[in-house]
Design an enzyme around this catalytic site. Sequence first.
Site, mmCIF file in Angstrom:
data_model
loop_
_atom_site.group_PDB
_atom_site.id
_atom_site.type_symbol
_atom_site.label_atom_id
_atom_site.label_comp_id
_atom_site.label_asym_id
_atom_site.label_seq_id
_atom_site.Cartn_x
_atom_site.Cartn_y
_atom_site.Cartn_z
ATOM 1 N N LYS A 268 0.834 -1.207 0.000
ATOM 2 C CA LYS A 268 0.000 0.000 0.000
ATOM 3 C C LYS A 268 0.867 1.256 0.000
ATOM 4 O O LYS A 268 0.479 2.264 -0.576
ATOM 5 C CB LYS A 268 -0.980 0.018 1.180
ATOM 6 C CG LYS A 268 -1.958 -1.140 1.210
ATOM 7 C CD LYS A 268 -3.306 -0.829 0.577
ATOM 8 C CE LYS A 268 -4.224 -2.037 0.665
ATOM 9 N NZ LYS A 268 -5.268 -2.212 -0.240
ATOM 10 N N LYS B 66 -11.128 -4.784 -4.424
ATOM 11 C CA LYS B 66 -12.180 -3.776 -4.590
ATOM 12 C C LYS B 66 -11.641 -2.507 -5.200
ATOM 13 O O LYS B 66 -12.330 -1.789 -5.901
ATOM 14 C CB LYS B 66 -12.709 -3.349 -3.210
ATOM 15 C CG LYS B 66 -13.577 -4.300 -2.525
ATOM 16 C CD LYS B 66 -14.046 -3.646 -1.229
ATOM 17 C CE LYS B 66 -13.728 -4.511 -0.047
ATOM 18 N NZ LYS B 66 -12.840 -3.892 0.916
ATOM 19 N N LYS C 93 -4.013 -10.157 -6.867
ATOM 20 C CA LYS C 93 -5.232 -10.523 -6.154
ATOM 21 C C LYS C 93 -6.428 -9.709 -6.663
ATOM 22 O O LYS C 93 -6.275 -8.524 -6.958
ATOM 23 C CB LYS C 93 -4.966 -10.198 -4.678
ATOM 24 C CG LYS C 93 -6.073 -10.444 -3.724
ATOM 25 C CD LYS C 93 -5.624 -10.088 -2.312
ATOM 26 C CE LYS C 93 -5.977 -8.675 -1.912
ATOM 27 N NZ LYS C 93 -7.365 -8.432 -1.547
HETATM 28 P P1 ATP Z 1 -8.988 -3.311 -0.997
HETATM 29 O O1 ATP Z 1 -9.002 -3.271 -2.497
HETATM 30 O O2 ATP Z 1 -9.649 -2.130 -0.355
HETATM 31 O O3 ATP Z 1 -7.632 -3.641 -0.437
HETATM 32 P P2 ATP Z 1 -9.966 -6.007 -0.846
HETATM 33 O O4 ATP Z 1 -10.793 -6.297 -2.033
HETATM 34 O O5 ATP Z 1 -8.583 -6.555 -0.807
HETATM 35 O O6 ATP Z 1 -9.968 -4.456 -0.572
HETATM 36 P P3 ATP Z 1 -10.513 -6.343 1.977
HETATM 37 O O7 ATP Z 1 -11.540 -5.473 2.600
HETATM 38 O O8 ATP Z 1 -9.082 -6.006 2.187
HETATM 39 O O9 ATP Z 1 -10.779 -6.515 0.405
HETATM 40 O O10 ATP Z 1 -10.739 -7.853 2.438
HETATM 41 C C1 ATP Z 1 -11.880 -8.371 3.082
HETATM 42 C C2 ATP Z 1 -11.743 -9.876 3.224
HETATM 43 O O11 ATP Z 1 -11.761 -10.491 1.922
HETATM 44 C C3 ATP Z 1 -10.408 -10.316 3.842
HETATM 45 O O12 ATP Z 1 -10.630 -11.438 4.661
HETATM 46 C C4 ATP Z 1 -9.552 -10.676 2.670
HETATM 47 O O13 ATP Z 1 -8.552 -11.616 2.995
HETATM 48 C C5 ATP Z 1 -10.586 -11.273 1.724
HETATM 49 N N1 ATP Z 1 -10.180 -11.109 0.322
HETATM 50 C C6 ATP Z 1 -9.971 -9.942 -0.328
HETATM 51 N N2 ATP Z 1 -9.626 -10.152 -1.606
HETATM 52 C C7 ATP Z 1 -9.614 -11.498 -1.771
HETATM 53 C C8 ATP Z 1 -9.326 -12.354 -2.874
HETATM 54 N N3 ATP Z 1 -8.988 -11.846 -4.056
HETATM 55 N N4 ATP Z 1 -9.401 -13.691 -2.702
HETATM 56 C C9 ATP Z 1 -9.746 -14.217 -1.491
HETATM 57 N N5 ATP Z 1 -10.031 -13.467 -0.405
HETATM 58 C C10 ATP Z 1 -9.962 -12.128 -0.530
#
Ligand code: ATP
Length: 324
Positions: free
Chosen positions: A110, A194, A191
Amino acid sequence: MNVFSGIRPSGDLHIGNYFGAMRQWIELQNKYNCLFCIVDLHAITTPYEPKDLQKNILETAIAYLAAGLDPEKCVLFVQSDVKEHCELAWLLGTITPLGDLKRMTQFKEKSKKYPQYLNAGLLNYPVLMAADILLYQTTLVPVGKDQVQHIELTREIARRFNKTFGNAFKEPKALLSQGQKIMSLDEPRKKMSKTGSPKGYIGLFEEPSKIRKKIMSAVTDSGKTIKYDPKRKPGISNLLVIYSLVSGKDIKVLERELKGKGYRQLKKNLASLLIDFLSPFRRKHKEFLTRQVYVKEILKRGARRARLQAQSTIKRVKTKMGLM
Ligand code: ATP
Ligand code: LTN
């Protein structure tokens, strides 16, 4: 047994969030004392629009409910409604080595992504996360693979506190699911996220035409064989993982069934399956959108219940630290 997990209200929830974390939450709520949190204080460590934050919080709450969390079976609340999270984060920060925070992968990623926004909150992010978990004497934390490092750190913080000041915390464990890391559709070595490009993720409430378009244009390779090989074929492997999660079939079985078929056919089948799989989510999402007063009431009640548990931990911690 207590279960805690959270998601940042930083955008549309996607199938990675669902398969990585939320699907397990829905099963766990039937068995354990579960708290699921909308972690708004974590969301403000990266760039955000203050005027959109309340809307995003409500959207995330609606997503929790539409995905199947039941407020009669678990506690749903917003992190900033329970001020004990900040209080415990400060206290735990005093026993967390700076070096541990600097080596966290998410912090490094980040800070690279937002060099202009590098702030102490981003560095202290895992301490606040440890506070979230430890406040509720949590033993299980269902998350995606990217969060495991933070939970390891939480365990170390708990251990150090118990050793230094006397027993106050349980040591939590991460609980991973089968869909622990869903990759982005347009950059399959990264990964699904969002805050990544919208082409890379499938939102839980996305319209069928968009789902089809995104799956059909998912990045693959120039080969023809449908085979699970994440190193050489990250795009196709990711589609097979999603296919397997949605259909309930083993990847080996899918490879056999799709033998000799082209990538296009794989994508067409997967798009139709996903559209059907997500159809009840879309329906419930629309329904909850019209019941916002009810959703807000659930969050208020959740915060009251969470606060009671949090206050008892804070009392114990402050006493042990000589602050009470
Ligand atoms: P951001 O883009 O804001 O970093 P994010 O999409 O990574 O958000 P988070 O809010 O960080 O989502 O994650 C919420 C939950 O979803 C956490 O438990 C995280 O491990 C899980 N998660 C997020 N992205 C993935 C993914 N691509 N595959 C599996 N689990 C995920
Ligand atoms: N850092 C997590 C969100 C989060 C969390 C938590 C998850 C904040 N506090 C406590 C589990 C337990 C993320 O997914 N980015």
